[in-house]
Design an enzyme around this catalytic site. Structure first.
Site, mmCIF file in Angstrom:
data_model
loop_
_atom_site.group_PDB
_atom_site.id
_atom_site.type_symbol
_atom_site.label_atom_id
_atom_site.label_comp_id
_atom_site.label_asym_id
_atom_site.label_seq_id
_atom_site.Cartn_x
_atom_site.Cartn_y
_atom_site.Cartn_z
ATOM 1 C CD GLN A 46 -1.934 -2.230 1.581
ATOM 2 O OE1 GLN A 46 -1.116 -2.527 2.478
ATOM 3 N NE2 GLN A 46 -2.642 -3.152 0.949
ATOM 4 C CB CYS A 75 -4.265 0.510 5.573
ATOM 5 S SG CYS A 75 -2.752 -0.492 5.571
ATOM 6 N N GLY A 76 -4.825 -1.001 8.729
ATOM 7 C CA GLY A 76 -4.437 -1.018 10.143
ATOM 8 C C GLY A 76 -2.927 -0.991 10.339
ATOM 9 C CG HIS A 172 -11.692 -7.650 6.568
ATOM 10 N ND1 HIS A 172 -10.402 -8.023 6.262
ATOM 11 C CD2 HIS A 172 -11.656 -6.311 6.785
ATOM 12 C CE1 HIS A 172 -9.612 -6.947 6.320
ATOM 13 N NE2 HIS A 172 -10.348 -5.892 6.627
ATOM 14 C CD GLU A 221 -3.653 -6.564 2.732
ATOM 15 O OE1 GLU A 221 -3.941 -5.480 2.168
ATOM 16 O OE2 GLU A 221 -2.823 -6.653 3.646
ATOM 17 C CB CYS A 230 -4.009 -8.150 6.515
ATOM 18 S SG CYS A 230 -5.444 -7.122 6.103
ATOM 19 N N GLY A 231 -3.490 -5.713 9.037
ATOM 20 C CA GLY A 231 -3.956 -5.218 10.340
ATOM 21 C C GLY A 231 -5.463 -5.289 10.488
ATOM 22 C CB THR A 232 -8.315 -3.985 8.453
ATOM 23 O OG1 THR A 232 -7.727 -4.356 7.188
ATOM 24 C CG2 THR A 232 -8.164 -2.497 8.717
ATOM 25 N N GLY A 233 -7.322 -7.087 8.733
ATOM 26 C CA GLY A 233 -7.638 -8.513 8.617
ATOM 27 C C GLY A 233 -7.502 -9.215 9.956
HETATM 28 N N1 API Z 1 -6.139 -4.356 1.042
HETATM 29 C C1 API Z 1 -6.984 -3.615 1.981
HETATM 30 C C2 API Z 1 -6.288 -2.311 2.432
HETATM 31 C C3 API Z 1 -5.029 -2.559 3.266
HETATM 32 C C4 API Z 1 -5.323 -3.329 4.527
HETATM 33 C C5 API Z 1 -4.137 -3.945 5.266
HETATM 34 N N2 API Z 1 -2.849 -3.805 4.674
HETATM 35 C C6 API Z 1 -4.150 -3.571 6.742
HETATM 36 O O1 API Z 1 -3.082 -3.530 7.377
HETATM 37 O O2 API Z 1 -5.277 -3.356 7.272
HETATM 38 C C7 API Z 1 -8.331 -3.284 1.299
HETATM 39 O O3 API Z 1 -8.354 -3.205 0.062
HETATM 40 O O4 API Z 1 -9.312 -3.102 2.041
#
Ligand code: API
Length: 287
Positions: A46, A75-76, A172, A221, A230-233
């Site tokens: 990102q 993006c977390g 998600h 992602e 992936c933080g939000t993941g």
């Molecule tokens: N690919 C994600 C954005 C980046 C999330 C990820 N890198 C994190 O750390 O949350 C999306 O399209 O919603």
């Protein structure tokens, strides 16, 4: 133009961070994609852009572009890198900041041990807001209203996977697998990302339960493919696990690129994401 940038990562999820307060940035999708390209550009999962916020209760505005050039809501891991970047660059003296994003305000805090904790806001379960189209889907299984059966077509064969569907500002779909290392992430990740029931696509999570406070996680992602973290993941996976009665907060999340910690007190409450933020190098590129 010559663009100054900083290369950073959060548990191996890598970023190009750009100060758009002291630089004039107005890129097309193609230019963002070129900058993120790992052969022809700097390379990143990102791109994170630092701007002034017009919201008086926010210190900054935070814009996020995926490796495919598309702008996204949240993006977390990037939020932790963002907080470290603005502190290192002297753009703020504060260790706790409020940051405006496309999906609302988040609050990163620099911890004494160098990690960063982010109040990511409350998860969203309303399918219309994810967005997730439930029209024509078979009945939901008992127990948790975020669980949905998703039919995947693979080489003419149909396979139904049970996914928890929710938003952390970004969409998600999280499933439980017996072993993340043998889970078919490369095969089914793209099928889930582009599934017709997700009009804005979706991030596909694959979670292995180690115990009630420890999971292993891989995420394919949206707009970036499988990332090392992936933080939000991680937030979405822990929320899904707690709602299914499988996990207890706080939860250690082992991603392939490092360890994250997630805490959540239940519906309507914010999710807290804690993890590393590392500066790798500074650079300049002509774009
Ligand atoms: N690919 C994600 C954005 C980046 C999330 C990820 N890198 C994190 O750390 O949350 C999306 O399209 O919603």
């Amino acid at each position: 133009m010559k663009l100054k940038f900083t290369k950073m990562h959060g548990a191996g999820n890598d970023f190009v961070v750009i100060d758009a307060i002291n630089q004039q940035i107005d890129f097309t999708t193609a230019q963002w994609k070129a900058l993120a390209d790992r052969r022809f550009g700097v390379g990143a999962d990102q791109l994170l852009v630092v701007e002034k916020s017009t919201n008086p209760s926010c210190d900054f505005r935070y814009r996020i572009f995926n490796n495919d050039g598309g702008e996204v809501e949240q993006c977390g891991n990037g939020a932790r890198a963002f907080a470290k970047f603005v502190a290192e660059k002297g753009l703020t003296e504060r260790r706790s900041i409020a940051v405006e994003t496309m999906s609302g305000i988040i609050a990163p805090r620099l911890e004494e041990d160098g990690s960063v904790t982010v109040d990511m806001g409350a998860p969203i379960f309303d399918t219309a807001l994810v967005p997730f189209d439930t029209e024509g889907l078979a009945g939901q299984p008992e127990g948790d209203d975020t669980l949905w059966p998703l039919v995947l077509e693979l080489a003419g064969e149909k396979e139904t996977v049970l996914v928890s569907v929710l938003s952390m500002g970004n969409p998600h779909a999280v499933q439980v697998v017996p072993d993340v290392d043998t889970a078919p992430v490369e095969l089914t990740g793209p099928l889930i990302e582009h599934h017709a029931h997700f009009p804005k696509r979706v991030n596909a999570g694959f979670m292995q339960l180690v115990n009630r406070q420890h999971i292993k996680l891989r995420v394919f992602e949206r707009g970036a493919g499988e990332t090392l973290a992936c933080g939000t993941g991680a937030c979405a996976a822990v929320v899904a696990g707690i709602r299914r009665g499988l996990l207890d907060s706080p939860v250690r999340v082992d991603a392939r690129g490092g360890e994250l910690s997630i805490a959540w007190a239940g519906d309507g409450e914010p999710v807290y994401l804690t993890g590393p933020a590392v500066t790798v190098f500074e650079g300049e590129i002509t774009v």
